[in-house]
Design a protein around this motif. Structure first.
Motif, PDB file in Angstrom:
ATOM      1  N   GLU A 152       0.768  -1.286   0.011  1.00 36.55           N
ATOM      2  CA  GLU A 152      -0.130   0.019  -0.015  1.00 36.55           C
ATOM      3  C   GLU A 152       0.815   1.266   0.088  1.00 36.55           C
ATOM      4  O   GLU A 152       1.752   1.385   0.817  1.00 36.55           O
ATOM      5  CB  GLU A 152      -0.973  -0.072   1.323  1.00 36.55           C
ATOM      6  CG  GLU A 152      -1.752  -1.045   1.169  1.00 36.55           C
ATOM      7  CD  GLU A 152      -2.797  -0.929   0.288  1.00 36.55           C
ATOM      8  OE1 GLU A 152      -2.884   0.004  -0.487  1.00 36.55           O
ATOM      9  OE2 GLU A 152      -3.829  -1.950   0.088  1.00 36.55           O
ATOM     10  N   LEU A 153       0.321   2.286  -0.815  1.00 35.67           N
ATOM     11  CA  LEU A 153       1.058   3.640  -0.818  1.00 35.67           C
ATOM     12  C   LEU A 153       1.050   3.993   0.446  1.00 35.67           C
ATOM     13  O   LEU A 153       2.013   4.781   1.020  1.00 35.67           O
ATOM     14  CB  LEU A 153       0.396   4.420  -1.820  1.00 35.67           C
ATOM     15  CG  LEU A 153       1.360   5.644  -2.281  1.00 35.67           C
ATOM     16  CD1 LEU A 153       2.528   5.639  -2.772  1.00 35.67           C
ATOM     17  CD2 LEU A 153       0.168   6.491  -3.135  1.00 35.67           C
ATOM     18  N   ALA A 154      -0.130   4.068   1.052  1.00 36.90           N
ATOM     19  CA  ALA A 154      -0.398   4.887   2.350  1.00 36.90           C
ATOM     20  C   ALA A 154       0.602   4.370   3.437  1.00 36.90           C
ATOM     21  O   ALA A 154       1.075   5.124   4.362  1.00 36.90           O
ATOM     22  CB  ALA A 154      -2.003   4.684   2.518  1.00 36.90           C
ATOM     23  N   GLU A 155       0.934   3.086   3.339  1.00 38.74           N
ATOM     24  CA  GLU A 155       1.843   2.450   4.418  1.00 38.74           C
ATOM     25  C   GLU A 155       3.195   3.030   4.269  1.00 38.74           C
ATOM     26  O   GLU A 155       4.137   3.349   5.258  1.00 38.74           O
ATOM     27  CB  GLU A 155       1.793   0.869   4.219  1.00 38.74           C
ATOM     28  CG  GLU A 155       2.453   0.364   5.435  1.00 38.74           C
ATOM     29  CD  GLU A 155       2.131  -1.180   5.534  1.00 38.74           C
ATOM     30  OE1 GLU A 155       2.449  -1.909   6.784  1.00 38.74           O
ATOM     31  OE2 GLU A 155       1.981  -1.966   4.746  1.00 38.74           O
ATOM     32  N   ALA A 191       4.575   4.576 -10.263  1.00 33.85           N
ATOM     33  CA  ALA A 191       5.155   5.665 -10.587  1.00 33.85           C
ATOM     34  C   ALA A 191       5.148   6.678  -9.190  1.00 33.85           C
ATOM     35  O   ALA A 191       5.743   7.622  -9.187  1.00 33.85           O
ATOM     36  CB  ALA A 191       4.536   6.145 -12.002  1.00 33.85           C
ATOM     37  N   GLU A 192       3.860   6.502  -8.678  1.00 33.33           N
ATOM     38  CA  GLU A 192       3.579   7.418  -7.573  1.00 33.33           C
ATOM     39  C   GLU A 192       4.423   6.994  -6.474  1.00 33.33           C
ATOM     40  O   GLU A 192       4.790   7.620  -5.499  1.00 33.33           O
ATOM     41  CB  GLU A 192       2.179   7.328  -7.193  1.00 33.33           C
ATOM     42  CG  GLU A 192       1.726   8.459  -6.139  1.00 33.33           C
ATOM     43  CD  GLU A 192       0.209   8.436  -6.110  1.00 33.33           C
ATOM     44  OE1 GLU A 192      -0.440   9.102  -5.083  1.00 33.33           O
ATOM     45  OE2 GLU A 192      -0.445   7.896  -6.869  1.00 33.33           O
ATOM     46  N   ALA A 193       4.474   5.717  -6.228  1.00 33.16           N
ATOM     47  CA  ALA A 193       5.279   5.300  -5.007  1.00 33.16           C
ATOM     48  C   ALA A 193       6.746   5.481  -5.005  1.00 33.16           C
ATOM     49  O   ALA A 193       7.200   6.055  -3.958  1.00 33.16           O
ATOM     50  CB  ALA A 193       5.216   3.584  -4.712  1.00 33.16           C
ATOM     51  N   VAL A 194       7.512   5.845  -6.137  1.00 35.33           N
ATOM     52  CA  VAL A 194       8.676   6.067  -5.893  1.00 35.33           C
ATOM     53  C   VAL A 194       8.944   7.712  -5.679  1.00 35.33           C
ATOM     54  O   VAL A 194      10.276   7.813  -5.607  1.00 35.33           O
ATOM     55  CB  VAL A 194       9.495   5.550  -7.422  1.00 35.33           C
ATOM     56  CG1 VAL A 194       9.426   4.303  -7.512  1.00 35.33           C
ATOM     57  CG2 VAL A 194       8.868   6.448  -8.728  1.00 35.33           C
ATOM     58  N   THR A 195       8.020   8.331  -5.664  1.00 31.43           N
ATOM     59  CA  THR A 195       8.081   9.688  -5.161  1.00 31.43           C
ATOM     60  C   THR A 195       7.875  10.214  -3.740  1.00 31.43           C
ATOM     61  O   THR A 195       8.030  11.351  -3.600  1.00 31.43           O
ATOM     62  CB  THR A 195       7.068  10.688  -6.056  1.00 31.43           C
ATOM     63  OG1 THR A 195       5.969  10.439  -5.621  1.00 31.43           O
ATOM     64  CG2 THR A 195       7.277  10.258  -7.698  1.00 31.43           C
ATOM     65  N   ALA A 203      16.696   4.848  -1.411  1.00 34.24           N
ATOM     66  CA  ALA A 203      15.944   4.358  -2.635  1.00 34.24           C
ATOM     67  C   ALA A 203      14.733   3.988  -2.263  1.00 34.24           C
ATOM     68  O   ALA A 203      14.362   3.406  -1.295  1.00 34.24           O
ATOM     69  CB  ALA A 203      17.032   3.090  -3.143  1.00 34.24           C
ATOM     70  N   THR A 204      13.941   3.750  -3.577  1.00 37.18           N
ATOM     71  CA  THR A 204      12.606   3.296  -3.708  1.00 37.18           C
ATOM     72  C   THR A 204      12.691   2.126  -4.690  1.00 37.18           C
ATOM     73  O   THR A 204      13.352   2.183  -5.411  1.00 37.18           O
ATOM     74  CB  THR A 204      11.462   4.426  -3.941  1.00 37.18           C
ATOM     75  OG1 THR A 204      11.733   4.804  -5.037  1.00 37.18           O
ATOM     76  CG2 THR A 204      11.487   5.443  -2.823  1.00 37.18           C
ATOM     77  N   GLY A 205      11.707   1.056  -4.577  1.00 42.77           N
ATOM     78  CA  GLY A 205      11.691   0.066  -5.594  1.00 42.77           C
ATOM     79  C   GLY A 205      10.689  -1.000  -5.014  1.00 42.77           C
ATOM     80  O   GLY A 205       9.661  -0.926  -4.688  1.00 42.77           O
ATOM     81  N   LEU A 206      11.300  -2.387  -5.371  1.00 41.54           N
ATOM     82  CA  LEU A 206      10.344  -3.377  -5.435  1.00 41.54           C
ATOM     83  C   LEU A 206      11.167  -4.551  -4.632  1.00 41.54           C
ATOM     84  O   LEU A 206      12.337  -4.641  -4.703  1.00 41.54           O
ATOM     85  CB  LEU A 206      10.354  -3.893  -6.862  1.00 41.54           C
ATOM     86  CG  LEU A 206       9.737  -3.066  -7.793  1.00 41.54           C
ATOM     87  CD1 LEU A 206      10.117  -3.324  -9.238  1.00 41.54           C
ATOM     88  CD2 LEU A 206       8.296  -2.846  -7.692  1.00 41.54           C
ATOM     89  N   GLU A 219      10.461   0.971 -15.615  1.00 39.76           N
ATOM     90  CA  GLU A 219      10.178   1.752 -16.742  1.00 39.76           C
ATOM     91  C   GLU A 219       9.193   2.687 -16.660  1.00 39.76           C
ATOM     92  O   GLU A 219       9.065   3.836 -17.266  1.00 39.76           O
ATOM     93  CB  GLU A 219      10.107   0.947 -18.074  1.00 39.76           C
ATOM     94  CG  GLU A 219      11.439   0.181 -18.690  1.00 39.76           C
ATOM     95  CD  GLU A 219      11.186  -0.591 -19.611  1.00 39.76           C
ATOM     96  OE1 GLU A 219      10.146  -0.857 -20.001  1.00 39.76           O
ATOM     97  OE2 GLU A 219      12.379  -1.287 -20.165  1.00 39.76           O
ATOM     98  N   SER A 220       7.962   2.373 -15.919  1.00 31.52           N
ATOM     99  CA  SER A 220       6.926   3.140 -15.608  1.00 31.52           C
ATOM    100  C   SER A 220       7.175   4.286 -14.495  1.00 31.52           C
ATOM    101  O   SER A 220       6.454   5.311 -14.639  1.00 31.52           O
ATOM    102  CB  SER A 220       5.868   2.197 -15.050  1.00 31.52           C
ATOM    103  OG  SER A 220       6.177   2.093 -13.432  1.00 31.52           O
ATOM    104  N   ALA A 221       8.391   4.371 -13.924  1.00 29.76           N
ATOM    105  CA  ALA A 221       8.739   5.366 -12.829  1.00 29.76           C
ATOM    106  C   ALA A 221       9.155   6.630 -13.653  1.00 29.76           C
ATOM    107  O   ALA A 221       9.673   6.692 -14.537  1.00 29.76           O
ATOM    108  CB  ALA A 221      10.027   4.848 -12.158  1.00 29.76           C
ATOM    109  N   PRO A 222       8.813   7.796 -12.976  1.00 27.07           N
ATOM    110  CA  PRO A 222       8.804   9.096 -13.462  1.00 27.07           C
ATOM    111  C   PRO A 222      10.452   9.736 -13.739  1.00 27.07           C
ATOM    112  O   PRO A 222      10.754  10.353 -14.412  1.00 27.07           O
ATOM    113  CB  PRO A 222       8.237  10.044 -12.848  1.00 27.07           C
ATOM    114  CG  PRO A 222       8.305   9.416 -11.334  1.00 27.07           C
ATOM    115  CD  PRO A 222       8.200   7.909 -11.539  1.00 27.07           C
ATOM    116  N   GLY A 223      11.427   9.052 -12.926  1.00 28.80           N
ATOM    117  CA  GLY A 223      12.748   9.463 -12.856  1.00 28.80           C
ATOM    118  C   GLY A 223      13.694   8.089 -13.035  1.00 28.80           C
ATOM    119  O   GLY A 223      13.356   7.125 -13.117  1.00 28.80           O
ATOM    120  N   PRO A 224      15.039   8.423 -13.146  1.00 29.82           N
ATOM    121  CA  PRO A 224      16.123   7.396 -13.237  1.00 29.82           C
ATOM    122  C   PRO A 224      16.447   6.667 -11.843  1.00 29.82           C
ATOM    123  O   PRO A 224      17.436   5.896 -11.861  1.00 29.82           O
ATOM    124  CB  PRO A 224      17.172   8.202 -13.644  1.00 29.82           C
ATOM    125  CG  PRO A 224      17.001   9.525 -13.146  1.00 29.82           C
ATOM    126  CD  PRO A 224      15.781   9.672 -12.900  1.00 29.82           C
ATOM    127  N   GLY A 225      15.643   6.752 -10.923  1.00 27.54           N
ATOM    128  CA  GLY A 225      16.139   6.152  -9.609  1.00 27.54           C
ATOM    129  C   GLY A 225      16.657   7.233  -8.587  1.00 27.54           C
ATOM    130  O   GLY A 225      16.426   8.438  -8.533  1.00 27.54           O
TER     131      GLY A 225
END
Length: 288
Positions: A152-155, A191-195, A203-206, A219-225
């Motif tokens: 969950e994004l909220a978490e 894409a929202e989670a990585v911001t 870092a954010t990720g998976l 590839e769906s993320a808005p930036g390069p990490g």
């Protein structure tokens, strides 16, 4: 931490099961921190020997609610949270950093909901759940904090807020479970989670996500990490038997690992299904 890609460890539960342990209880690998701590040290150390530069503590499944449900006490939980960092430190032996694992709210349910989400759980409940366990975990002095397997994004947002309040200056990462279509297991866009990371988020990720989905998600993320990537073996989790079925290959190919790095991954390892051999393969792929 090195400027280049950093090798994370593998699935602690996988390593412990390979050593003959039954992890089918609701406390999973956390049970062994109290009952057979030397086995937890040995599993961590095998990852370090394989090339891991960061080991993740056995605290993923530890929560006060989970311990009470399993017939243990809140004091037991506090003691074990601190011990998990100490055991990881012992195993690292100065050769690797120690990341304190902060598993998701869904883990204490022991029903696999970290792979489906729980939008009905309010932020206040998430905050109370995590704040209580963060206190002894942070007091144990980890090098960094791994907020992992979050559906969950909220978490993720709640954990960012708590760490800013409770541990300013302590580096951490946020790692989510995800599915097809570039979305988290709980439905929000990756894409929202990585911001959402704060100043101390490195870092954010998976993690614990099928390796075949990683490229699409990055590839769906808005930036390069920078991204953190440690997928599972591609298996399906069976919450009834607390086991993984339909396992894929536990060793990621050199091409896959290098591809993740080209897409911005700076911390790379494996989750459930990844043994020391899998970590060694990642380390080999990341050597200059």
């Amino acid at each position: 931490m090195d400027a280049g890609p950093v090798v994370l460890d593998g699935g602690l539960s996988t390593a412990l099961e390979e050593r003959g342990h039954d992890l089918s209880t609701s406390l999973w690998s956390a049970r062994l921190v109290r009952e057979q701590p030397e086995e937890v040290v040995a599993a961590h150390r095998a990852f370090v020997d394989a090339g891991a530069q960061v080991v993740i503590s056995a605290s993923y499944q530890m929560s006060h609610a989970g311990y009470l449900a399993a017939g243990r006490t809140e004091t037991n939980c506090d003691t074990d949270l601190a011990a998990s960092v100490r055991l990881a430190r012992e195993a690292a032996g100065g050769r690797a950093l120690v990341a304190a694992s902060v598993g998701p709210y869904g883990a204490h349910r022991a029903d696999g909901s970290e792979y489906t989400g729980y939008p009905e759980v309010e932020r206040a409940a998430l905050r109370e759940f995590h704040a209580r366990r963060l206190e002894p975990l942070l007091a144990a002095g980890p090098d960094l904090v791994a907020c992992e397997t979050l559906p969950e994004l909220a978490e993720g947002e709640v954990l960012v807020e708590l760490l800013a309040e409770m541990a300013p200056g302590v580096p951490h990462w946020l790692s989510f479970t995800a599915g097809p279509g570039g979305r988290l297991a709980g439905g929000a866009p990756f894409a929202e989670a990585v911001t959402i990371g704060g100043a101390d988020c490195i870092a954010t990720g998976l993690n614990c996500t099928a390796p075949t989905l990683v490229d699409e998600l990055l590839e769906s993320a808005p930036g390069p990490g920078p991204f953190v990537v440690y997928p599972n073996s591609g298996a399906a989790y069976d919450p009834e038997g607390k086991t993984w079925t339909d396992a894929g290959t536990p060793v990621f190919s050199e091409g896959a690992v290098r591809g993740w790095v080209e897409r911005g991954a700076r911390l790379v390892g494996g989750c459930c299904g990844t043994s020391a051999a899998g970590v060694a393969a990642v380390a080999a792929a990341l050597r200059p």
